[in-house]
Design a protein around this motif. Sequence first.
Motif, PDB file in Angstrom:
ATOM      1  N   MET A   6      12.842  29.198  26.862  1.00  0.00           N
ATOM      2  CA  MET A   6      12.280  28.150  25.685  1.00  0.00           C
ATOM      3  C   MET A   6      11.800  28.856  24.002  1.00  0.00           C
ATOM      4  O   MET A   6      11.940  28.447  23.321  1.00  0.00           O
ATOM      5  N   LEU A   7      12.038  29.758  24.420  1.00  0.00           N
ATOM      6  CA  LEU A   7      11.789  30.354  23.583  1.00  0.00           C
ATOM      7  C   LEU A   7      12.918  30.578  21.769  1.00  0.00           C
ATOM      8  O   LEU A   7      12.652  30.604  20.987  1.00  0.00           O
ATOM      9  N   ARG A   8      13.950  30.933  23.148  1.00  0.00           N
ATOM     10  CA  ARG A   8      15.234  30.295  21.745  1.00  0.00           C
ATOM     11  C   ARG A   8      15.231  28.878  21.401  1.00  0.00           C
ATOM     12  O   ARG A   8      15.560  28.731  20.181  1.00  0.00           O
ATOM     13  N   ASP A   9      14.819  27.941  22.388  1.00  0.00           N
ATOM     14  CA  ASP A   9      14.697  26.835  21.737  1.00  0.00           C
ATOM     15  C   ASP A   9      13.373  26.610  20.251  1.00  0.00           C
ATOM     16  O   ASP A   9      14.324  25.661  19.657  1.00  0.00           O
ATOM     17  N   HIS A  47       6.827  24.485  26.179  1.00  0.00           N
ATOM     18  CA  HIS A  47       6.311  25.359  27.105  1.00  0.00           C
ATOM     19  C   HIS A  47       7.543  25.982  28.310  1.00  0.00           C
ATOM     20  O   HIS A  47       8.501  24.592  28.758  1.00  0.00           O
ATOM     21  N   THR A  48       7.004  26.132  29.296  1.00  0.00           N
ATOM     22  CA  THR A  48       7.853  27.692  30.251  1.00  0.00           C
ATOM     23  C   THR A  48       7.793  26.806  31.877  1.00  0.00           C
ATOM     24  O   THR A  48       6.480  27.322  32.145  1.00  0.00           O
ATOM     25  N   GLY A  79       3.983  28.374  30.909  1.00  0.00           N
ATOM     26  CA  GLY A  79       3.588  29.009  29.672  1.00  0.00           C
ATOM     27  C   GLY A  79       3.886  28.188  28.105  1.00  0.00           C
ATOM     28  O   GLY A  79       4.682  27.333  28.802  1.00  0.00           O
ATOM     29  N   VAL A  80       2.605  28.207  27.616  1.00  0.00           N
ATOM     30  CA  VAL A  80       2.887  26.921  26.544  1.00  0.00           C
ATOM     31  C   VAL A  80       2.355  27.355  25.846  1.00  0.00           C
ATOM     32  O   VAL A  80       1.714  27.977  24.923  1.00  0.00           O
ATOM     33  N   LEU A  81       3.681  27.559  25.173  1.00  0.00           N
ATOM     34  CA  LEU A  81       3.300  28.135  23.346  1.00  0.00           C
ATOM     35  C   LEU A  81       3.663  27.345  22.155  1.00  0.00           C
ATOM     36  O   LEU A  81       4.087  26.417  22.178  1.00  0.00           O
ATOM     37  N   THR A  82       2.882  27.627  20.894  1.00  0.00           N
ATOM     38  CA  THR A  82       2.375  26.696  20.093  1.00  0.00           C
ATOM     39  C   THR A  82       2.675  27.524  18.867  1.00  0.00           C
ATOM     40  O   THR A  82       1.552  28.461  18.946  1.00  0.00           O
TER      41      THR A  82
END
Length: 371
Positions: free
Chosen positions: A299-302, A189-190, A365-368
């Motif tokens: 976050m996306l790169r992580d 998440h960011t 923002g929470v991405l899965t």
Amino acid sequence: MDMFRVAHATATDWRLAANACLAQIGNVPPEANLGFLYVTDLLATDLPNILTFFKEQTDIIHWVGSVGVGVCATSQEYNDEPALSVMIADFPPDSFRVFPAIKADIDEFAEHRVWCEKFDAHFGVVHGDPRNPKTPTFIAELAEAINDGYLVGGLSSSRGPNFQIAGGLTEGGLSGVVFSSKVPVATAHTQGCSPLGQKHQVTECQNNIAIRIDDRPALDVFNEEVGEVLARDLSRAAGYIFAGFPIKGSDTGDYVVRNLMGVDTENKLLAVGGYLNPGDTIMFCRRDINTAYEDLLRMLRDIKSRLVGRPKGGVYYSCLGRGVHMFGEDSAELRAIRQELGDIPLVGFFANGEISHNRLYGFTGVLTLFS
């Protein structure tokens, strides 16, 4: 778990939007067994018909989803317009279980807990009703109930019905789907705010009102942190300055953000959007567009660095205060995801609170990603 297909459309008539999505999906493979469906609140009253339509047209029984003021799909955001976002997928047999809303007590999940233990379930996608004051508690209790598992999702955001989808329509609590260990995921998440100044301690409070911080009048500490300009005109701080609460034990500096609800200048009190306890650590945060975008890219790169191969699909839950309201028009937030991760099937919505791990966040923002 090789097939994820996504579709999205906008139309004032739900039938036109639904048929457009069905055309984008194409022939539905017989192995497709789970659907994600998000609709904007301008179509909320039509959701019973929309859900029935997709069940009949796809032969998929199991669906989960929610209503939002905005919904999103791969590189596309729909804000304050009638729209649908749909994703279908095939998951391994006995790898997921849909559960209806937990409304009054976590014991309502008891029969599903047996399945979770049998199939080693530690992850869930959930949707909550913001009108139920127990929803944050259910989030923590459900995560514990699935063997200290990990939850992602969001609270419905609607100017009308607050429907969630869990098999059929439900509302009033926390619902969704839990997955077995057969389903590999990566999630992150960011944050949408950046801290101001230093951490402080709540030394006296009542319910959600800070009376003293660092053993000083709460409003005095707040005014010093936000600066002279905002302190002179506290109305300017609304929607820009927030209270942040660092998460104990976090090794990443993680914190949850709560709204400032009001001030009492005579008694120097500060009200926040959450209950306080003496000894709580508090800091103040500002809504910072540049920092938020940088953290989104971080976050996306992580999460990309943790992937083994290309993700097959994903879900994304962002705050109502993000999207067009933070990053501007042209679906900038969702386009950033595509820029970093590629053109993967992705659906989600803009929530009234975001769920990550075992707690409720704000302005995140929470991405899965399913791999």
